[in-house]
Design a protein around this motif. Sequence first.
Motif, short mmCIF file in Angstrom:
data_model
loop_
_atom_site.label_atom_id
_atom_site.label_comp_id
_atom_site.label_asym_id
_atom_site.label_seq_id
_atom_site.Cartn_x
_atom_site.Cartn_y
_atom_site.Cartn_z
N GLU A 144 15.87 -38.68 -25.06
CA GLU A 144 15.55 -37.80 -26.19
C GLU A 144 14.05 -37.80 -26.47
O GLU A 144 13.47 -36.76 -26.80
N THR A 145 13.43 -38.96 -26.33
CA THR A 145 11.98 -39.05 -26.54
C THR A 145 11.25 -38.22 -25.49
O THR A 145 10.29 -37.51 -25.81
N MET A 146 11.70 -38.29 -24.24
CA MET A 146 11.09 -37.46 -23.19
C MET A 146 11.18 -35.98 -23.56
O MET A 146 10.19 -35.24 -23.43
N ALA A 147 12.34 -35.55 -24.00
CA ALA A 147 12.55 -34.13 -24.32
C ALA A 147 11.69 -33.70 -25.50
O ALA A 147 11.09 -32.62 -25.48
N GLY A 148 11.64 -34.51 -26.52
CA GLY A 148 10.80 -34.19 -27.67
C GLY A 148 9.32 -34.19 -27.32
O GLY A 148 8.55 -33.35 -27.78
N HIS A 149 8.92 -35.14 -26.48
CA HIS A 149 7.55 -35.22 -25.99
C HIS A 149 7.22 -33.94 -25.22
O HIS A 149 6.15 -33.34 -25.41
N ASP A 150 8.14 -33.49 -24.38
CA ASP A 150 7.95 -32.22 -23.68
C ASP A 150 7.74 -31.07 -24.65
O ASP A 150 6.80 -30.28 -24.50
N ARG A 151 8.63 -30.97 -25.62
CA ARG A 151 8.54 -29.87 -26.59
C ARG A 151 7.20 -29.88 -27.32
O ARG A 151 6.59 -28.84 -27.56
N ASN A 152 6.75 -31.05 -27.71
CA ASN A 152 5.48 -31.17 -28.40
C ASN A 152 4.35 -30.61 -27.53
O ASN A 152 3.57 -29.78 -27.98
N HIS A 153 4.29 -31.05 -26.28
CA HIS A 153 3.19 -30.61 -25.41
C HIS A 153 3.39 -29.18 -24.92
O HIS A 153 2.39 -28.47 -24.72
N LEU A 154 4.61 -28.74 -24.75
CA LEU A 154 4.84 -27.32 -24.42
C LEU A 154 4.28 -26.43 -25.52
O LEU A 154 3.66 -25.41 -25.25
N GLY A 155 4.49 -26.83 -26.77
CA GLY A 155 3.93 -26.07 -27.89
C GLY A 155 2.42 -25.99 -27.82
O GLY A 155 1.84 -24.93 -28.07
N GLN A 156 1.78 -27.08 -27.45
CA GLN A 156 0.33 -27.07 -27.33
C GLN A 156 -0.13 -26.13 -26.22
O GLN A 156 -1.05 -25.33 -26.39
N VAL A 157 0.55 -26.19 -25.07
CA VAL A 157 0.19 -25.34 -23.95
C VAL A 157 0.49 -23.87 -24.26
O VAL A 157 -0.28 -22.97 -23.89
N GLU A 158 1.58 -23.62 -24.95
CA GLU A 158 1.90 -22.25 -25.36
C GLU A 158 0.83 -21.68 -26.27
O GLU A 158 0.43 -20.52 -26.12
N ARG A 159 0.32 -22.48 -27.18
CA ARG A 159 -0.76 -21.99 -28.07
C ARG A 159 -2.03 -21.71 -27.27
O ARG A 159 -2.73 -20.72 -27.54
N ILE A 160 -2.32 -22.52 -26.27
CA ILE A 160 -3.47 -22.26 -25.40
C ILE A 160 -3.27 -20.96 -24.64
O ILE A 160 -4.18 -20.13 -24.54
N ALA A 161 -2.07 -20.75 -24.12
CA ALA A 161 -1.76 -19.53 -23.36
C ALA A 161 -1.87 -18.29 -24.23
O ALA A 161 -2.26 -17.22 -23.73
N MET A 162 -1.53 -18.39 -25.50
CA MET A 162 -1.56 -17.24 -26.41
C MET A 162 -2.97 -16.90 -26.88
O MET A 162 -3.22 -15.79 -27.32
N ALA A 163 -3.87 -17.88 -26.80
CA ALA A 163 -5.23 -17.67 -27.33
C ALA A 163 -6.00 -16.65 -26.51
O ALA A 163 -5.80 -16.48 -25.33
#
Length: 163
Positions: A144-163
């Motif tokens: 579960e920690t791995m999955a949440g860690h993924d989601r956290n960093h995916l959100g960061q990368v998604e924001r970079i992609a949208m910029a």
Amino acid sequence: MATGTAANPYANFLGADDPVEVIAATAERLEELARKIGPGRMSVAPAPGKWSAREIFCHLADAEIAFGFRLRQTLAEENHTIQPWDQEKWAPVYDAYAAEEALATFRALRGWNVALIRAALPESGDKPAYHPERGAMTFRTIVETMAGHDRNHLGQVERIAMA
């Protein structure tokens, strides 16, 4: 359904989603985002003191090494004590890696770890481990920690992609 606790603060990113399905989909999503960001922006930090997409990919590859070891030690030992690591102390060498290398490393390690997880669950889900900073955990908590860690960093990368 995962719930955030001191042992697993990343579970708050999961909601009712199956953590194994989340982690199985992460590499493909990262590759989609990398294409959207493109090589010209891959090493551009979104703000001072923040990691670039390339640095996040490097961190995720490193984290996959750490998570893989934690999973295997939890399965192999009774009441395994997890070794914490300081991501900031691992990050200074990230300039040595290309984004493509980091993503390829992450994809290979993640595939290996997902195969292990699918083979171990549900039978080993409650196998205990101890994290010196987070307290009692289980094999399932690590997943579960791995999955949440993924989601956290995916959100960061998604924001970079949208910029």
